[in-house]
Design an enzyme around this catalytic site. Sequence first.
Site, PDB file in Angstrom:
ATOM      1  N   SER A  69    -135.575  -0.376 -48.981  1.00  0.00           N
ATOM      2  CA  SER A  69    -134.405   0.056 -49.727  1.00  0.00           C
ATOM      3  C   SER A  69    -133.120  -0.387 -49.037  1.00  0.00           C
ATOM      4  CB  SER A  69    -134.402   1.579 -49.861  1.00  0.00           C
ATOM      5  OG  SER A  69    -134.218   2.177 -48.580  1.00  0.00           O
ATOM      6  N   LYS A 105    -145.076  -2.344 -38.795  1.00  0.00           N
ATOM      7  CA  LYS A 105    -145.280  -0.961 -39.244  1.00  0.00           C
ATOM      8  C   LYS A 105    -145.314  -0.921 -40.767  1.00  0.00           C
ATOM      9  CE  LYS A 105    -142.585   2.498 -40.248  1.00  0.00           C
ATOM     10  NZ  LYS A 105    -143.383   3.210 -41.296  1.00  0.00           N
ATOM     11  N   PRO A 106    -146.454  -0.553 -41.355  1.00  0.00           N
ATOM     12  CA  PRO A 106    -146.496  -0.364 -42.806  1.00  0.00           C
ATOM     13  C   PRO A 106    -145.870   0.968 -43.190  1.00  0.00           C
ATOM     14  CG  PRO A 106    -148.630   0.161 -41.854  1.00  0.00           C
ATOM     15  CD  PRO A 106    -147.749  -0.308 -40.720  1.00  0.00           C
ATOM     16  N   SER A 107    -145.615   1.133 -44.477  1.00  0.00           N
ATOM     17  CA  SER A 107    -145.130   2.424 -44.947  1.00  0.00           C
ATOM     18  C   SER A 107    -146.114   3.525 -44.584  1.00  0.00           C
ATOM     19  CB  SER A 107    -144.944   2.387 -46.466  1.00  0.00           C
ATOM     20  OG  SER A 107    -144.733   3.685 -46.982  1.00  0.00           O
ATOM     21  N   CYS A 118    -138.568  -4.596 -56.787  1.00  0.00           N
ATOM     22  CA  CYS A 118    -137.120  -4.820 -56.688  1.00  0.00           C
ATOM     23  C   CYS A 118    -136.642  -5.924 -57.609  1.00  0.00           C
ATOM     24  CB  CYS A 118    -136.717  -5.104 -55.244  1.00  0.00           C
ATOM     25  SG  CYS A 118    -137.737  -6.331 -54.427  1.00  0.00           S
ATOM     26  N   GLU A 162    -130.845   1.555 -58.633  1.00  0.00           N
ATOM     27  CA  GLU A 162    -132.233   1.131 -58.788  1.00  0.00           C
ATOM     28  C   GLU A 162    -133.118   2.339 -59.069  1.00  0.00           C
ATOM     29  OE1 GLU A 162    -135.145  -2.031 -56.593  1.00  0.00           O
ATOM     30  OE2 GLU A 162    -134.117  -0.607 -55.290  1.00  0.00           O
ATOM     31  N   PRO A 216    -142.974  -2.252 -47.144  1.00  0.00           N
ATOM     32  CA  PRO A 216    -142.814  -1.133 -48.068  1.00  0.00           C
ATOM     33  C   PRO A 216    -144.121  -0.710 -48.708  1.00  0.00           C
ATOM     34  CG  PRO A 216    -142.319  -3.144 -49.216  1.00  0.00           C
ATOM     35  CD  PRO A 216    -142.724  -3.554 -47.816  1.00  0.00           C
ATOM     36  N   TRP A 217    -144.004   0.323 -49.575  1.00  0.00           N
ATOM     37  CA  TRP A 217    -145.210   0.866 -50.202  1.00  0.00           C
ATOM     38  C   TRP A 217    -145.508   0.295 -51.577  1.00  0.00           C
ATOM     39  CZ3 TRP A 217    -143.068   2.815 -54.504  1.00  0.00           C
ATOM     40  CH2 TRP A 217    -141.876   3.542 -54.450  1.00  0.00           C
ATOM     41  N   GLU A 269    -134.898  -7.919 -46.906  1.00  0.00           N
ATOM     42  CA  GLU A 269    -135.169  -8.066 -48.341  1.00  0.00           C
ATOM     43  C   GLU A 269    -135.144  -6.665 -48.910  1.00  0.00           C
ATOM     44  OE1 GLU A 269    -136.295  -7.665 -51.620  1.00  0.00           O
ATOM     45  OE2 GLU A 269    -138.361  -8.272 -51.213  1.00  0.00           O
TER      46      GLU A 269
END
Length: 479
Positions: free
Chosen positions: A226, A174-176, A281, A381, A149-150, A247
């Site tokens: 998410s 793969k990154p964000s 999170c 959230e 995630p970012w 996660e």
Amino acid sequence: MQTLRNFIGGASVDAASGATLPVVNPATGAAYATSPASGPEDVDRAMTAAASAFETWGSTTPKERQEALLRIAQALEDRAEEFVRAECDNTGKPIGLTAEEELPPAVDELRFFAGAARVLEGRSAGEYLADHTSWIRREPIGVVAQVTPWNYPLMMAIWKVAPALAAGNTIVLKPSDTTPASTVLLAELAAEFLPPGVLNVVCGDRDTGRALIEHPTPQLVAITGSVRAGTEVAGTAAAGLKRVHLELGGKAPVVVFDDADIASAAEAIATAGYFNAGQDCTAATRVLVAEGAYDDLVAALAEQARSTRTGMPDDPDVLYGALNNPDQLARVAGMVDRLPDHATIEAGGGRASVAGGEGGYFFEPTVVSGLRQDDEISQTEVFGPVITVQRFADEAEALRSANGVQYGLSSSVWTTDHARALRMSNKLDFGVVWINTHIPFVSEMPHGGFKSSGYGKDLSMYGLEDYTRIKHVMSYTGE
């Protein structure tokens, strides 16, 4: 303008199509780099490289994998300033806090898994059937696909990469699309100590991630993201019967009883709620407080918000920086704008004005009181610097409210009553429960959730085991 490239088979390469995506600094709102907009051809190339590399990397000894991870950790520590700058340019995070609070744990996690690689355990070998000896092999899975995630690009990459490498797997990550910079840099650094193809990074958008998950090669897909993303990943992976490690989001209850030290709790909650602009999170942003302490805690939290600063990355006095992107800024602002009439904004509540960051995505530290259990902002959230407060009458109501959300990632209890703390920790339906603290992590202990927060564990030996498969071997030993 900086140009980021994919890292495949030990080399930096452009997307096959030549297409790129802008990379924006959230503190300014301006693009400062481009990254590849990768497609299925790039994913296939990375998977081929990872599969080829696994033929040898999967057979390396734990000692060899340990040594590689230790060298990566040392190189990361030696180049800390370069990585912190890359992370902060890409995320808008404060430079000082990133150097102090994010880089050292990332190095520690690499070192932990370097050691863990050499202590994987299994059941004792033995004769469970006459004239037969059985034993367990714990093996690497093979090629694993990972999506990060970012909110913590570098740290989340290491949470994924370190256990997978320690177990003997090869990786396509793969990154964000909004925060690829530090992950690409990590792959380039790791290539100094890993064979080509062991760690591959493919940049791109959701379509790139979908191609990664749909590809037939990986047997495990691991994602931090998410709930929506996790649901999509699980559904896509199911078609190929791939294992999934999820996660996902959280809505951590912070349960404060009236015997707690209110001033200390408010300070700690504010830090754990506003750190990283609440884009965590596990953030301490859903506060449940006993009737007898309600007014005092609301006042203390409002004062904490008013004394908390957001600003540019090079400002040493800020606790947090910009939100990651304009969509996230609009999401946070929208949830505050839609507050019900019974809610009260005690502090903040709008976009923050930051000198030098006029185009950035800054939001004020915010406290909202008077919330009810079924309010949107109590159930959803926010992922922003917004702390909500609702009251409870007794321990039973506190538990109902705490557990009455779809998420189950983390929680905390604030009380001086030891027996109550233990009762609450037993009954809270969350993968992590902190007592009189909120948000510390250590490499030795697992992190992962229940319910819509996903399954699988990051960190700890449990995290390493998630990247292995179990094989039973039985040998006939009779005459």
